[in-house]
Design an enzyme around this catalytic site. Structure first.
Site, PDB file in Angstrom:
ATOM      1  N   GLU A   9      16.601  -5.080  18.102  1.00 52.53           N
ATOM      2  CA  GLU A   9      15.847  -6.384  17.669  1.00 52.53           C
ATOM      3  C   GLU A   9      16.373  -7.653  17.969  1.00 52.53           C
ATOM      4  OE1 GLU A   9      14.732  -6.711  13.535  1.00 52.53           O
ATOM      5  OE2 GLU A   9      14.453  -4.677  13.054  1.00 52.53           O
ATOM      6  N   SER A  21      19.705  13.499  22.219  1.00 50.25           N
ATOM      7  CA  SER A  21      19.936  14.826  21.904  1.00 50.25           C
ATOM      8  C   SER A  21      18.711  15.774  22.687  1.00 50.25           C
ATOM      9  CB  SER A  21      20.093  15.211  20.607  1.00 50.25           C
ATOM     10  OG  SER A  21      21.022  14.572  19.883  1.00 50.25           O
ATOM     11  N   ASP A  80      15.818  -3.180   9.938  1.00 47.52           N
ATOM     12  CA  ASP A  80      15.009  -4.421   9.917  1.00 47.52           C
ATOM     13  C   ASP A  80      16.003  -5.747   9.757  1.00 47.52           C
ATOM     14  OD1 ASP A  80      12.480  -3.624  10.901  1.00 47.52           O
ATOM     15  OD2 ASP A  80      11.466  -4.124   8.784  1.00 47.52           O
TER      16      ASP A  80
END
Length: 820
Positions: A195, A262, A337
């Site tokens: 972000e 992974s 967030d």
């Protein structure tokens, strides 16, 4: 003269003698903590005797009559072999590293105190089911039994590191184990950094197409347009310089791109040559010595379970039981967030909410520091989550004046039942039962790949935030925290987590690729970990009608780079077989030889070949030339090649070829010219670092796996004993992933990859195999410190058998824990 010589000889002899005696004393003190695996010990806290058989790879097989006694045994063996590692993990989660390491870890402690992980773990103990609380108590008792034994018998403080760093050992508590799981969630979470970087890039590049070039979305359906970040916060400058990163020792936050990866795939009986289900799994984490994984077998009331554990946690986190096999991959769920919180200009202790101004929740926290005065940190929380300072994660670059940043994150739960889910998973008799149990996972979010004897499945586990469809930034950018539509509205029901059960094609798998394409807010994520490895995996899976254990191993160890096969024809299209023959020793001839080698190369990132190094250096130099003039200092954040970006540029998607033009030069450069200049840059760099003879280059010389001790790895002399370095194949975009550091002076060191590999065949379960990247012991004087690492490097495995007689046949020791 003879008199002087005799005295010099005596002084040298004394110095040598003292040095030898010093080495012997150090060795004696260090070796005192080497565990004795062949003994009988009477301990308190058991209901019956426990037998621990260590096979010839030092994997403990813990045979107990009750489940709590089995967990007691696991706690005991973890403390035998990994007590220092457990201590570091616990202190990191508690924010108490500075008591041992002084000012070097203050910033790490501050971050962990602000996140409040340990208090949340303490509160989460009560949320566990009864059998999990019993497991946590029994495990803690096993750890404490080993600590008591160390103190009673003067066993070298439990590990050599305790002689160098004073760290009184407090008793292990159930909350410690839950805190370590939360710490792993922090290490595996990368959405916060994404972000911030997207916001910084948006501020610098007002053209949304250019942001989409350098931070591309995974192929698939389009994504709704995002607002310009500057439009959300007009007071921000178009570009703000990032703070110079400090030396934050033991910071448990991975750099961007290294937050977790992974591979896992499974085959149904219809796609298996043996008629049984198959599962392969190799979770990717930062390389350390020792590895985070510790192999163990538990005998529970529901049967035997064997696989990878994390020291400090009483569960087999990945592996198999007699009826079920499971593997994990990072889901890349958007479970974080960032919010920009507006401060009241008249009272900065208040922040703006949808309902008006509200005071922060605050608490003082004192950090004790070795050899320095303690400091007091004021912890602040909003409704959205903890407040983070601008110095963390470059938040100062995206936070306007008069505002602070806060973090919403699923792991910040005081009712975290992930531990109960992990305990229940070991006992699940079928895929469907495992899915039911996995509803309890909160964080970290993972893709759980499952097999029983007949069925295969993949289930995304972990809490999924419920977002409003009107969210201003779709969770992709920091957003105003006072807007109700930006705030989380609880969690989605588990039924919304994507699942794939018994797919028609008989194959299921994940390489951190985009697994589902649902519209926001049910999207799972906009940022995924892989768009390349999945293509190679699809080819290998569909290239056979049926698979075997060996074909799954072959895929797990595959080192062919689809990325190289895709990019080289694009960037070299106008360079191959062009121009006049150049004389030896000239840059032109060196370039021609490099192109000749790459033209005949199949994309295999083999450690013994020169082509991978030439290719890797070329595309790295190419991306640097493409972005440096547009991004300036921000280009430092893009330290790994983004294949989709280069492909967009050379295919001129949405005008992306504009990146090839150098802004400060009068001519308009073409992409072919930039590709040639980048190749010359790469060859100069190779010549300076590895020599000018291209045919003699070895990728493995640059691509060394760096299994370094987290504390002693930088110490003079000691680092030669505690660090493990290995020449390795693979690369950033191969199935046998060997993620490079991206950092000078060794940008191609292998720092992140498969720390565990396992392949399970339910047609013949005892033919299943596994291996870890170092060894079982965390004691660098032990022969089991790096013995598995030698097998790991060569692509070899050890058997995964639940047959106790096989373990006894070549045991390195048998420990009997006798109950009082």
């Amino acid at each position: 003269m003879g008199f002087l010589f005799r005295w010099l000889l005596r002084l040298v002899s004394v110095a040598i003698t003292l040095t030898v005696l010093g080495v012997l004393v150090v060795y004696y003190l260090g070796s005192r903590s080497l565990p004795d695996y062949d003994k009988t010990l009477t301990v308190a806290g058991l209901s019956a005797d426990v037998e621990i058989v260590r096979d010839n790879s030092d994997v403990p097989h813990i045979m107990a009559k009750t489940d709590p006694d089995a967990y007691f045994g696991l706690g005991y063996v973890h403390a035998q072999d990994r007590l220092w590692q457990m201590t570091l993990l616990r202190r990191t989660a508690q924010g108490r590293l500075s008591e041992m390491f002084g000012t070097r870890t203050v910033e790490t402690d501050k971050l962990l105190r602000r996140l409040d992980l340990y208090p949340l773990a303490v509160q989460s103990v009560a949320a566990q089911d009864e059998q999990t609380r019993a497991a946590l108590e029994a495990y803690s008792a096993g750890v404490n039994a080993r600590i008591a034994e160390i103190n009673r018998d003067s066993l070298g403080r439990g590990a050599p590191e305790f002689f160098l760093f004073e760290a009184p050992l407090s008793p292990w508590q159930p909350a410690d184990s839950i805190a370590i799981v939360k710490l792993m969630a922090l290490q595996l979470s990368g959405q916060l950094r994404d972000e911030v970087l997207r916001a910084r890039t948006s501020l610098l590049l007002p053209d949304a197409n250019r942001v989409a070039d350098i931070l591309p979305d995974m192929p698939g359906q389009g994504i709704a347009a995002l607002p310009d970040y500057a439009a959300l916060f007009p007071a921000l400058p178009r570009y703000a310089a990032a703070q110079t990163p400090g030396n934050d020792m033991l910071m448990p936050v991975a750099p961007r791109g290294l937050a977790g990866a992974s591979n896992a795939w499974a085959a149904a009986p219809s796609r298996s040559a043996s008629g049984g289900t198959l599962l392969a799994n190799d979770p990717h984490l930062n390389f350390t010595a020792p590895s985070i994984w510790y192999l163990a077998r538990l005998q529970l009331g529901t049967g035997g379970v064997i696989g990878g554990t994390i020291p400090g946690v009483p569960a087999i986190m990945l592996g198999r039981s007699e009826k079920l096999g499971w593997g994990i991959t990072s889901s890349y769920l958007d479970d974080q967030d960032l919010y920009i919180e507006e401060l009241n200009p008249d009272d900065p202790e208040l922040y703006r909410t949808p309902d008006g101004w509200k005071p922060f929740r605050t608490r003082k926290s004192i950090i004790a520091i070795k050899d320095a005065a303690p400091i007091t940190v004021t912890l602040r929380w909003t409704d959205n989550g903890p407040v983070l300072p601008g110095s963390d994660f470059d938040l100062n670059t995206v936070t306007p004046p008069g505002h602070v940043a806060s973090l919403a994150w699923t792991a910040l739960s005081s009712q975290d039942t992930s531990m109960s889910a992990a305990i229940g998973l070991m006992q699940a008799p079928s895929v469907q039962d495992a899915i039911t149990v996995s509803e309890g996972f909160v964080a970290p979010s993972q893709n759980l790949t499952l097999i029983d004897k007949k069925t295969i499945a993949m289930q995304l586990v972990g809490a999924m935030p419920r977002r409003d469809a009107r969210h201003q930034s779709l969770g992709r950018l920091p957003s105003p925290g006072w807007r109700a539509e930006n705030r989380w509205q609880g969690m989605l029901p588990f039924s919304e987590n994507p699942q794939f059960i018994a797919p028609e094609g008989g194959i299921v798998g994940n390489t951190n690729n985009k697994i589902i394409d649902r519209p926001f807010p049910l999207h799972v994520s906009f940022d995924w970990g892989d768009s390349q490895r999945i293509m190679r995996w699809q080819g290998l899976m569909q290239g056979r009608q049926v698979h075997t254990r060996d074909s799954f191993i072959e895929a797990q160890l595959d080192t062919v780079s689809i990325t190289a096969r895709t990019l080289l024809p694009l960037i070299g299209a106008d360079l191959w077989f062009t121009g006049e023959a150049a004389p030896e020793g000239t840059p032109e001839r060196q370039r021609q030889r490099a192109l000749e080698l790459l033209a005949d190369w199949n994309g295999e990132m083999n450690e013994h070949m020169p082509e991978p190094l030439i290719y890797a250096a070329w595309v790295r130099a190419l991306q640097e030339r493409l972005i440096r003039d547009e991004l300036g200092p921000l280009a430092e954040e893009f330290d790994h090649v983004e294949p989709l970006f280069i492909e967009r540029v050379f295919r001129n998607v949405d005008g992306a070829a504009v990146w090839c033009d150098i802004l400060r030069s009068a001519p308009v450069e073409t992409c072919t010219q930039i590709a040639q200049m980048a190749l010359d840059d790469a060859l100069v760099w190779i010549s300076e670092n590895y020599g000018s003879n291209l045919d003699s280059l070895r990728w493995g010389e640059a691509h060394q796996a760096t299994h370094d001790h987290t504390v002693l790895g930088d110490m003079p002399l000691l680092r030669y004993f505690v660090n493990i370095r290995q020449s390795t194949s693979g690369g950033d975009n191969t199935l046998q992933r060997g993620m490079t550091s991206g950092q000078d002076p060794a940008p191609f060191q292998n720092v992140h990859g498969a720390t565990y590999r396992g392949v399970y065949d339910f047609a013949d379960p005892d033919s299943s195999v596994f291996v870890t990247s170092t060894g079982q012991s965390g004691h660098f004087l032990s022969r089991h410190y790096d013995d598995l690492g030698q097998l790991w490097r060569r692509g070899e495995y050890i058997p995964m058998s639940l047959d106790i007689d096989l373990a006894r046949a070549a045991a390195v020791g048998v420990t009997h824990l006798v109950h009082e």
